[in-house]
Design an enzyme around this catalytic site. Structure first.
Site, PDB file in Angstrom:
ATOM      1  N   LYS A  26       0.845  -1.199   0.000  1.00 15.63           N
ATOM      2  CA  LYS A  26       0.000   0.000   0.000  1.00 15.63           C
ATOM      3  C   LYS A  26       0.882   1.252   0.000  1.00 15.63           C
ATOM      4  CE  LYS A  26      -3.904  -2.411   1.994  1.00 15.63           C
ATOM      5  NZ  LYS A  26      -4.817  -2.712   3.110  1.00 15.63           N
ATOM      6  N   GLN A  53      -4.976  -1.364   9.204  1.00 19.78           N
ATOM      7  CA  GLN A  53      -4.884  -2.708   8.623  1.00 19.78           C
ATOM      8  C   GLN A  53      -5.538  -3.735   9.551  1.00 19.78           C
ATOM      9  OE1 GLN A  53      -3.811  -3.320   5.546  1.00 19.78           O
ATOM     10  NE2 GLN A  53      -4.168  -5.496   5.720  1.00 19.78           N
ATOM     11  N   ASP A  65     -10.895   2.983   3.263  1.00 18.62           N
ATOM     12  CA  ASP A  65     -11.196   1.552   3.150  1.00 18.62           C
ATOM     13  C   ASP A  65     -12.689   1.318   2.894  1.00 18.62           C
ATOM     14  OD1 ASP A  65      -9.323  -0.507   3.174  1.00 18.62           O
ATOM     15  OD2 ASP A  65      -8.906  -0.268   5.317  1.00 18.62           O
TER      16      ASP A  65
HETATM   17  N1  GUN Z   1      -7.125  -6.838   5.723  1.00 15.68           N
HETATM   18  C1  GUN Z   1      -7.414  -7.607   4.641  1.00 15.68           C
HETATM   19  N2  GUN Z   1      -7.906  -6.830   3.653  1.00 15.68           N
HETATM   20  C2  GUN Z   1      -7.936  -5.574   4.120  1.00 15.68           C
HETATM   21  C3  GUN Z   1      -8.329  -4.323   3.550  1.00 15.68           C
HETATM   22  O1  GUN Z   1      -8.789  -4.211   2.417  1.00 15.68           O
HETATM   23  N3  GUN Z   1      -8.178  -3.245   4.360  1.00 15.68           N
HETATM   24  C4  GUN Z   1      -7.708  -3.326   5.610  1.00 15.68           C
HETATM   25  N4  GUN Z   1      -7.622  -2.204   6.332  1.00 15.68           N
HETATM   26  N5  GUN Z   1      -7.333  -4.458   6.179  1.00 15.68           N
HETATM   27  C5  GUN Z   1      -7.450  -5.573   5.418  1.00 15.68           C
END
Ligand code: GUN
Length: 296
Positions: free
Chosen positions: A67, A111, A134
């Site tokens: 990311k 996350q 998100d």
């Molecule tokens: N954990 C697995 N997929 C995601 C996601 O798309 N966003 C976040 N914040 N955590 C995750």
């Protein structure tokens, strides 16, 4: 017509299957976003994503690294908060409140999963919906449900882009979403509905599952069961979108779909890896750019 039919169907009735290239499509989106980020910068607008990770879950480390790398690629800033496993919920909430207040932070991403002593719902709810890149905040989900503006969960938003950019029509199609998670299944079904599809959500308690999935013109598999979908779950000419990221019996990466079995009868299919996966980050970056203009 015969020529088109010959092109679509081989002698044995199998299809000329289109492989939906998520890597190429995500790269195309990232290059468009790079351009937008440069235009914003020229106007003196700098976009910054704050990424918070609690603990050191190995998969999360990879996702978070990618990311931040994505931010760098399109030319936006990223702030990194790597907090120890024993961070208290209150400490995490305090950090989120501080980032909510900061004018130089446009997006906040926590996350998941979080350590078990922290309540994910409470944390997600603490994020300002204007910075919820998100799309997990109840306000974002509610807005999606009733057709108002707000951030959309990245993986399902990416799947819509995969279909559109592969010239696959959604309106009027029978779409079956397999799985009902808050992150994929539910928002996926709402997005397909917004695109005027007829949508069925199937899940672990669905009766006669194969009968349901065989109706699908577009099947989205998001159940987390390696190679569960074999060719007897689908009809000829189906478009299959595989959201699964699993390991098979040989520890090889595989989806929820038995690719080798299903591919010959599909008109289009996403591979694993290289299908849905790369789209999630592209759409996160899209949401970061959108955060500059979004009104919720
Ligand atoms: N954990 C697995 N997929 C995601 C996601 O798309 N966003 C976040 N914040 N955590 C995750």
């Amino acid at each position: 017509f015969v020529l088109i039919q010959r092109w679509l169907c081989g002698k044995d009735g199998t299809y000329m299957t289109m492989l939906i290239d998520g890597k190429a499509i995500s790269m195309q989106i990232k290059d468009e976003l790079k351009q937008k980020a440069a235009e914003l910068k020229a106007k003196g607008i700098n976009v910054t994503l704050a990424v918070i990770q609690v603990g050191d879950n190995p998969a999360s480390c990879v996702y978070v690294r990618n990311k931040k790398k994505g931010c760098g690629y399109i030319g936006i800033g990223s702030l990194s908060y790597e907090l120890p496993e024993e961070t208290s919920q209150e400490e995490l909430l305090n950090l989120i409140r501080e980032l909510n207040e900061r004018d130089d932070v446009n997006g906040i991403l926590v996350q998941l999963p979080l350590p078990s002593h922290i309540d994910e719902d409470t944390v997600i709810k603490a994020i300002d919906p204007l910075k919820d890149v998100d799309g997990f905040h109840p306000q974002s989900v509610g807005a999606l449900c009733i057709g108002q503006s707000g951030f959309v969960s990245c993986t399902p938003a990416g799947i819509i882009q995969l279909l559109k950019r592969s010239n696959i029509d959604i309106a009027g199609k029978e779409c079956v979403v397999l799985g009902r998670s808050n992150i994929v299944g539910k928002p996926m079904s709402l997005l397909l509905l917004r695109e005027n599809a007829t949508v069925t959500i199937a899940h672990s308690r669905t009766k006669n599952l194969k009968e349901v999935t065989q109706r699908a013109d577009i099947l989205v598999a998001a159940v987390g069961k390696p190679k569960m979908i074999t060719k007897d779950y689908v009809k000829k000419g189906v478009v299959v979108v595989d959201v699964g990221i699993n390991r098979d019996e040989n520890n090889k990466l595989c989806g929820d779909v038995d690719f080798d079995d299903v591919e010959p009868v599909c008109s289009a299919i996403t591979p694993v890896p290289g299908g849905v996966g790369p789209m999630t980050i592209a759409m996160l970056l899209h949401n970061c750019i959108e955060s500059v203009s979004l009104k919720v």
